[in-house]
Scaffold this motif. Structure first.
Motif, PDB file in Angstrom:
ATOM      1  N   MET A   1      25.213 -20.756 -26.771  1.00 19.20           N
ATOM      2  CA  MET A   1      24.477 -19.507 -26.900  1.00 19.20           C
ATOM      3  C   MET A   1      25.453 -18.445 -27.386  1.00 19.20           C
ATOM      4  O   MET A   1      26.390 -18.079 -26.677  1.00 19.20           O
ATOM      5  CB  MET A   1      23.873 -19.101 -25.560  1.00 19.20           C
ATOM      6  CG  MET A   1      23.234 -17.722 -25.560  1.00 19.20           C
ATOM      7  SD  MET A   1      21.740 -17.635 -26.576  1.00 19.20           S
ATOM      8  CE  MET A   1      20.618 -18.587 -25.556  1.00 19.20           C
ATOM      9  N   VAL A   2      25.251 -17.960 -28.614  1.00 16.73           N
ATOM     10  CA  VAL A   2      26.183 -17.021 -29.243  1.00 16.73           C
ATOM     11  C   VAL A   2      25.591 -15.624 -29.157  1.00 16.73           C
ATOM     12  O   VAL A   2      24.433 -15.408 -29.534  1.00 16.73           O
ATOM     13  CB  VAL A   2      26.465 -17.407 -30.703  1.00 16.73           C
ATOM     14  CG1 VAL A   2      27.483 -16.454 -31.322  1.00 16.73           C
ATOM     15  CG2 VAL A   2      26.968 -18.837 -30.788  1.00 16.73           C
TER      16      VAL A   2
ATOM     17  N   VAL B   1      29.679 -18.209 -36.529  1.00 17.50           N
ATOM     18  CA  VAL B   1      28.550 -18.037 -35.611  1.00 17.50           C
ATOM     19  C   VAL B   1      27.579 -19.203 -35.742  1.00 17.50           C
ATOM     20  O   VAL B   1      27.111 -19.767 -34.740  1.00 17.50           O
ATOM     21  CB  VAL B   1      27.836 -16.701 -35.892  1.00 17.50           C
ATOM     22  CG1 VAL B   1      26.597 -16.562 -35.026  1.00 17.50           C
ATOM     23  CG2 VAL B   1      28.787 -15.529 -35.645  1.00 17.50           C
ATOM     24  N   ARG B   2      27.285 -19.595 -36.966  1.00 18.51           N
ATOM     25  CA  ARG B   2      26.353 -20.708 -37.186  1.00 18.51           C
ATOM     26  C   ARG B   2      26.923 -22.011 -36.636  1.00 18.51           C
ATOM     27  O   ARG B   2      26.188 -22.828 -36.049  1.00 18.51           O
ATOM     28  CB  ARG B   2      26.062 -20.842 -38.676  1.00 18.51           C
ATOM     29  CG  ARG B   2      25.041 -21.929 -39.002  1.00 18.51           C
ATOM     30  CD  ARG B   2      24.707 -21.964 -40.475  1.00 18.51           C
ATOM     31  NE  ARG B   2      25.875 -22.266 -41.296  1.00 18.51           N
ATOM     32  CZ  ARG B   2      26.488 -21.386 -42.070  1.00 18.51           C
ATOM     33  NH1 ARG B   2      26.073 -20.131 -42.103  1.00 18.51           N
ATOM     34  NH2 ARG B   2      27.534 -21.728 -42.796  1.00 18.51           N
ATOM     35  N   THR B   3      28.233 -22.220 -36.795  1.00 18.95           N
ATOM     36  CA  THR B   3      28.849 -23.453 -36.296  1.00 18.95           C
ATOM     37  C   THR B   3      28.750 -23.545 -34.777  1.00 18.95           C
ATOM     38  O   THR B   3      28.410 -24.598 -34.221  1.00 18.95           O
ATOM     39  CB  THR B   3      30.313 -23.528 -36.738  1.00 18.95           C
ATOM     40  OG1 THR B   3      30.379 -23.482 -38.165  1.00 18.95           O
ATOM     41  CG2 THR B   3      30.961 -24.809 -36.249  1.00 18.95           C
ATOM     42  N   CYS B   4      29.050 -22.444 -34.085  1.00 17.37           N
ATOM     43  CA  CYS B   4      28.958 -22.452 -32.617  1.00 17.37           C
ATOM     44  C   CYS B   4      27.537 -22.738 -32.159  1.00 17.37           C
ATOM     45  O   CYS B   4      27.324 -23.474 -31.187  1.00 17.37           O
ATOM     46  CB  CYS B   4      29.444 -21.125 -32.060  1.00 17.37           C
ATOM     47  SG  CYS B   4      31.229 -20.869 -32.157  1.00 17.37           S
TER      48      CYS B   4
ATOM     49  N   ASN C   1      39.464 -21.434 -32.857  1.00 17.45           N
ATOM     50  CA  ASN C   1      39.315 -22.884 -32.722  1.00 17.45           C
ATOM     51  C   ASN C   1      39.098 -23.284 -31.273  1.00 17.45           C
ATOM     52  O   ASN C   1      38.402 -24.257 -30.982  1.00 17.45           O
ATOM     53  CB  ASN C   1      40.561 -23.583 -33.266  1.00 17.45           C
ATOM     54  CG  ASN C   1      40.697 -23.449 -34.767  1.00 17.45           C
ATOM     55  OD1 ASN C   1      39.707 -23.307 -35.483  1.00 17.45           O
ATOM     56  ND2 ASN C   1      41.922 -23.485 -35.261  1.00 17.45           N
ATOM     57  N   PHE C   2      39.678 -22.531 -30.360  1.00 13.69           N
ATOM     58  CA  PHE C   2      39.465 -22.795 -28.931  1.00 13.69           C
ATOM     59  C   PHE C   2      37.992 -22.629 -28.576  1.00 13.69           C
ATOM     60  O   PHE C   2      37.417 -23.455 -27.863  1.00 13.69           O
ATOM     61  CB  PHE C   2      40.331 -21.838 -28.117  1.00 13.69           C
ATOM     62  CG  PHE C   2      40.183 -21.999 -26.632  1.00 13.69           C
ATOM     63  CD1 PHE C   2      40.848 -23.000 -25.948  1.00 13.69           C
ATOM     64  CD2 PHE C   2      39.378 -21.135 -25.906  1.00 13.69           C
ATOM     65  CE1 PHE C   2      40.717 -23.145 -24.575  1.00 13.69           C
ATOM     66  CE2 PHE C   2      39.238 -21.262 -24.540  1.00 13.69           C
ATOM     67  CZ  PHE C   2      39.905 -22.273 -23.877  1.00 13.69           C
ATOM     68  N   SER C   3      37.359 -21.583 -29.059  1.00 18.68           N
ATOM     69  CA  SER C   3      35.944 -21.357 -28.768  1.00 18.68           C
ATOM     70  C   SER C   3      35.063 -22.431 -29.394  1.00 18.68           C
ATOM     71  O   SER C   3      34.075 -22.856 -28.793  1.00 18.68           O
ATOM     72  CB  SER C   3      35.524 -19.972 -29.269  1.00 18.68           C
ATOM     73  OG  SER C   3      36.211 -18.957 -28.575  1.00 18.68           O
TER      74      SER C   3
ATOM     75  N   TYR D   1      31.471 -27.064 -28.414  1.00 21.27           N
ATOM     76  CA  TYR D   1      31.042 -28.444 -28.681  1.00 21.27           C
ATOM     77  C   TYR D   1      31.103 -29.319 -27.437  1.00 21.27           C
ATOM     78  O   TYR D   1      30.134 -29.984 -27.073  1.00 21.27           O
ATOM     79  CB  TYR D   1      31.915 -29.048 -29.784  1.00 21.27           C
ATOM     80  CG  TYR D   1      31.704 -30.530 -29.970  1.00 21.27           C
ATOM     81  CD1 TYR D   1      30.503 -31.024 -30.464  1.00 21.27           C
ATOM     82  CD2 TYR D   1      32.701 -31.442 -29.641  1.00 21.27           C
ATOM     83  CE1 TYR D   1      30.298 -32.374 -30.626  1.00 21.27           C
ATOM     84  CE2 TYR D   1      32.504 -32.798 -29.790  1.00 21.27           C
ATOM     85  CZ  TYR D   1      31.300 -33.258 -30.293  1.00 21.27           C
ATOM     86  OH  TYR D   1      31.101 -34.605 -30.438  1.00 21.27           O
ATOM     87  N   HIS D   2      32.249 -29.319 -26.767  1.00 17.97           N
ATOM     88  CA  HIS D   2      32.413 -30.250 -25.647  1.00 17.97           C
ATOM     89  C   HIS D   2      31.628 -29.824 -24.418  1.00 17.97           C
ATOM     90  O   HIS D   2      31.176 -30.675 -23.641  1.00 17.97           O
ATOM     91  CB  HIS D   2      33.896 -30.411 -25.320  1.00 17.97           C
ATOM     92  CG  HIS D   2      34.626 -31.268 -26.298  1.00 17.97           C
ATOM     93  ND1 HIS D   2      34.441 -32.634 -26.388  1.00 17.97           N
ATOM     94  CD2 HIS D   2      35.526 -30.955 -27.257  1.00 17.97           C
ATOM     95  CE1 HIS D   2      35.200 -33.131 -27.341  1.00 17.97           C
ATOM     96  NE2 HIS D   2      35.870 -32.129 -27.889  1.00 17.97           N
ATOM     97  N   ALA D   3      31.437 -28.532 -24.212  1.00 21.47           N
ATOM     98  CA  ALA D   3      30.593 -28.099 -23.109  1.00 21.47           C
ATOM     99  C   ALA D   3      29.152 -28.549 -23.334  1.00 21.47           C
ATOM    100  O   ALA D   3      28.480 -29.022 -22.401  1.00 21.47           O
ATOM    101  CB  ALA D   3      30.670 -26.583 -22.952  1.00 21.47           C
ATOM    102  N   ALA D   4      28.672 -28.436 -24.549  1.00 24.92           N
ATOM    103  CA  ALA D   4      27.317 -28.907 -24.844  1.00 24.92           C
ATOM    104  C   ALA D   4      27.204 -30.417 -24.675  1.00 24.92           C
ATOM    105  O   ALA D   4      26.195 -30.931 -24.177  1.00 24.92           O
ATOM    106  CB  ALA D   4      26.918 -28.493 -26.260  1.00 24.92           C
ATOM    107  N   GLU D   5      28.244 -31.149 -25.063  1.00 26.34           N
ATOM    108  CA  GLU D   5      28.225 -32.597 -24.901  1.00 26.34           C
ATOM    109  C   GLU D   5      28.217 -33.005 -23.430  1.00 26.34           C
ATOM    110  O   GLU D   5      27.621 -34.008 -23.052  1.00 26.34           O
ATOM    111  CB  GLU D   5      29.438 -33.213 -25.599  1.00 26.34           C
ATOM    112  CG  GLU D   5      29.354 -33.218 -27.107  1.00 26.34           C
ATOM    113  CD  GLU D   5      28.279 -34.153 -27.613  1.00 26.34           C
ATOM    114  OE1 GLU D   5      28.330 -35.358 -27.309  1.00 26.34           O
ATOM    115  OE2 GLU D   5      27.351 -33.672 -28.285  1.00 26.34           O
TER     116      GLU D   5
END
Length: 559
Positions: free
Chosen positions: A259-260, A250-253, A221-223, A228-232
Motif C-alpha cells: 500500500m503506497v 510507485v507503480r513497482t511497489c 532498494n530497501f523499500s 515484495y517479500h512482505a507481500a510474499e
C-alpha cells in the motif's frame, strides 16, 4: 481225462497292498521342536534390534535439538516462494564448521549441538532487540556483532526465498590483467542484494508483529525489497513516499503488493508520517540499519561467493552509504579464509566510510542526507539510498576489524564501469552496482594484478531516462564521442570535403550543425559544429590530427 498239457497250474494267491510310508512319531516331534526354537530365536533377535534403535533415538532426542527448532521459526507463516521453481540448495560444505551435516539436500539433517543451539539463542536475543510499537519502532537498539553461525543460519532460512545468483568469469579479465568474477546480485527479483537482509528480517519477526504489519518511508532498494517479500509472506506492508518520487517506483511497489501513500514534498516529511502511523496503528517501522539480523542476511553473499569461486584472493564490495553488505560478507569470508582480502569502494565526493574509520565513530553529517549522488532528489546516477544515519557502529566496528582496505573512486570512473558492464557483460546496472568494478577500471588496486578477484554487482535498478544520460556521458568520458568546431567558407563543395575527411577516417557522424549568423569570423564563412563517434582514444587522436592538418583552426570541446 487228463490233459496232455499236464496238470493245471496253481492260481497265485493275492498279495496285500502296502500302507503309506510315515516316519516314526519321535522324528516328527523332533523336527517340530527345532522349528519352534528357530522361530523363537529369530523373533528374539528382531525384538532386540528394535528396542536398541528406540533407545538410540531417545538418546539423540535428548542430546540433540530438533532441526526444525534450530532453523525454523514456528511463528512465521509458510512462505509462498516461486511456484514450480526451487532455488538451489545451499552446499553443505559451507557449514563444515558446524560438524555433522544432515538436512540441506532434502532427505538428511543438519545439526551441531554446541554451535547451533547457541546460534538459536543469539537469534532470539536479536529478535528481542526489536522494539514494540510503544517504543521507537526500529531496529537501531539491536547493536550486536554478528558471528559466522548467525550468517549460516540466515543462509539456511532464506534459501527458498532469494536467488542463488551466479558468480561467473568475466571477459574483462584480460583487459585488466586479473581473473575477474562477477557476483550478479542485480539478478534478484527486485534487482538488489538487499532482498537477503530484508527477507531474513521479516522472517524473524514475531507472529503478532507479522499480523499487524510493517511500514517503510522511502523509494529506495530497501523499500522495494520490503514491499515484495512482505507481500510474499502475507505481512501487511505500507510504503510512504514523498510526492517527488518517480512514478515508476510507485507503480513497482504497488505491483509487489504494498500500500503506497504519497505524503509531503521531502523524504523527511514521509518519514515523520510513517513513524506517526506506526505508533498509532502498531506497525513496525523499518529502516535500513545495521541490526544483527539484517547484517546476517546480507552476509550470505560472502558464503555463496566462497563456495562458487575456489581459491579467491580478494573480494571487492561497494562501501558507500550503508555498508552492511561489506560488513556482513566480510564476517563470513574472514571466518572461512582469513587470507582473503576484503576491499570496500566508495565515491571520492562522499568518502563517509573513510572519514568514520579515521574518526573512530560514524559521522553524523548532514551531507550524508543531502548528497545528491547518494539518492537525493537531484540525483542523476541512481547510486544508492541514504536516509538517516549512513551506517551504525555495528557495521563500522565490523568494517574496521575485518576489511583490509577502503578506496575511493571518481564518479567518472563509475560511469565508465557502467559502460564496461553493459558492453562486455550485457548487464544494465546502476552506479551502486558498478562502483566495485570502478576501482579496477581506475587502477586503484594494482596489487591485484594476476590474482583471482570477485566483484559484487549489487544493484541494477536504473531508471530508463537515467540510462541514456549515463551511457552518453560515459561514452564521452571514454573518448568515444567527441565534438569539435571549425570554420569553413560558405561555398558549394566545402562541406562535402569535410565529410570526405570524416568518412576516410571512419568516424560516425552523430550530429552536425551550421552557424552563419552568430559567428566572429570573416564574412561568407560558416561555423560547423560536429559530434562524431570513434572506436577508442587512439582513433580519436588520429581523427584530430587529420582535421588539424586540413583545418588548423579546429577547436575541440573538452570533456
Amino acid at each position: 481225462m487228463v490233459s496232455p498239457r499236464g496238470p493245471p497250474r496253481a492260481r497265485p494267491t493275492d498279495m496285500a497292498t502296502p500302507g503309506p510310508l510315515l516316519p516314526p512319531y519321535g522324528v516328527v516331534v523332533g523336527v517340530l521342536l527345532h522349528l519352534v526354537v528357530y522361530l523363537v530365536a529369530v523373533l528374539y533377535s528382531y525384538a532386540e534390534q528394535l528396542f536398541s534403535k528406540k533407545d538410540d533415538n531417545k538418546i539423540k532426542n535428548q542430546d540433540t535439538p530438533a532441526v526444525c527448532d534450530l532453523h525454523c521459526c514456528k511463528d512465521v507463516p509458510v512462505r509462498n516462494g516461486l511456484i514450480g521453481q526451487k532455488s538451489p540448495s545451499i552446499n553443505p560444505e559451507r557449514l563444515k564448521d558446524f560438524g555433522e551435516e544432515d538436512y540441506l539436500n532434502g532427505d538428511v539433517k543438519t545439526w551441531e549441538m554446541k554451535i547451533v543451539s547457541r546460534n538459536e539463542e543469539l537469534l532470539r536475543e536479536a529478535l528481542s532487540c526489536i522494539p514494540q510499537p510503544s517504543s521507537r519502532a526500529s531496529l537501531a537498539s539491536c547493536n550486536k556483532l554478528i558471528r559466522f553461525e548467525d550468517i549460516s543460519a540466515a543462509a539456511f532460512k532464506i534459501q527458498s526465498g532469494v536467488q542463488k545468483t551466479p558468480c561467473t568469469y568475466s571477459r574483462l579479465s584480460k583487459q585488466y590483467g586479473m581473473e575477474i568474477y562477477l557476483k550478479k546480485e542485480f539478478l534478484q527479483y527486485t534487482g538488489s542484494v538487499k532482498e537477503r537482509g530484508v527477507l531474513y528480517l521479516l522472517m524473524s519477526l514475531p507472529q503478532e508483529q507479522q499480523r499487524k504489519g510493517v511500514i517503510v518511508a522511502s523509494d529506495s532498494n530497501f523499500s522495494l525489497a520490503v514491499a515484495y517479500h512482505a507481500a510474499e509472506l502475507r505481512v501487511p506492508v505500507f510504503v510512504i513516499v514523498p510526492s517527488s518520487t518517480a512514478p515508476a517506483r510507485v507503480r513497482t511497489c504497488r505491483d509487489y503488493g504494498a500500500m503506497v501513500i504519497s505524503y509531503g514534498t521531502a523524504a523527511k516529511d514521509a518519514q515523520l508520517h510513517a513513524r506517526r502511523l506506526a505508533q498509532e496503528n502498531g506497525y513496525l517501522y523499518l529502516e535500513e540499519e545495521d541490526s544483527a539480523v539484517y547484517l546476517s542476511g546480507l552476509g550470505t553473499v560472502g558464503l555463496e561467493m566462497y563456495e562458487q569461486v575456489p581459491k579467491l584472493d580478494a573480494v571487492i564490495f561497494p562501501a558507500g552509504g550503508h555498508c552492511g553488505l561489506l560488513a556482513g560478507s566480510a564476517a563470513a569470508l574472514k571466518h572461512l579464509n582469513p587470507h582473503i582480502s576484503v576491499i570496500g569502494v566508495e565515491s571520492e565526493s562522499f568518502p563517509v566510510l573513510q572519514q568514520s574509520l579515521k574518526a573512530g565513530h560514524p559521522t553524523d553529517d548532514q551531507a550524508c542526507n543531502n548528497h545528491h549522488f547518494y539518492g537525493g532528489e537531484k540525483m542523476q546516477y541512481s547510486f544508492g539510498d541514504v536516509s538517516g544515519v549512513c551506517f551504525g557502529s555495528n557495521s563500522l566496528q565490523l568494517t574496521g576489524k575485518l576489511v583490509d582496505k577502503v578506496v575511493a573512486v571518481r564518479e567518472e570512473d563509475i560511469l565508465i564501469s557502467m559502460l564496461r558492464l553493459l558492453e562486455y557483460e550485457r548487464a544494465t546496472v546502476d552506479a551502486e552496482g558498478a562502483i566495485g568494478l570502478a576501482a579496477l577500471v581506475a587502477g586503484k588496486l594494482p596489487e591485484l594484478k594476476g590474482k583471482r578477484v570477485a566483484v559484487v554487482i549489487c544493484s541494477g535498478n536504473l531508471e530508463l531516462h537515467l540510462l541514456q544520460q549515463c551511457i552518453a556521458r560515459a561514452l564521452t568520458l571514454d573518448n568515444r564521442v567527441c565534438r569539435f568546431s571549425l570554420v569553413i567558407s560558405d561555398c558549394p563543395g566545402d562541406m562535402s570535403k569535410l565529410l570526405e575527411i570524416l568518412a576516410r577516417e571512419e568516424a560516425r557522424v552523430l550530429d552536425i550543425r551550421q552557424e552563419r549568423i552568430f559567428v566572429t569570423s570573416e564574412l561568407f564563412t560558416v561555423e560547423v559544429i560536429c559530434t562524431v563517434e570513434t572506436r577508442d582514444k587512439i582513433h580519436t587522436a588520429q581523427l584530430r590530427n587529420a582535421l588539424l592538418e586540413r583545418y588548423p583552426t579546429t577547436a575541440w570541446t573538452e570533456r
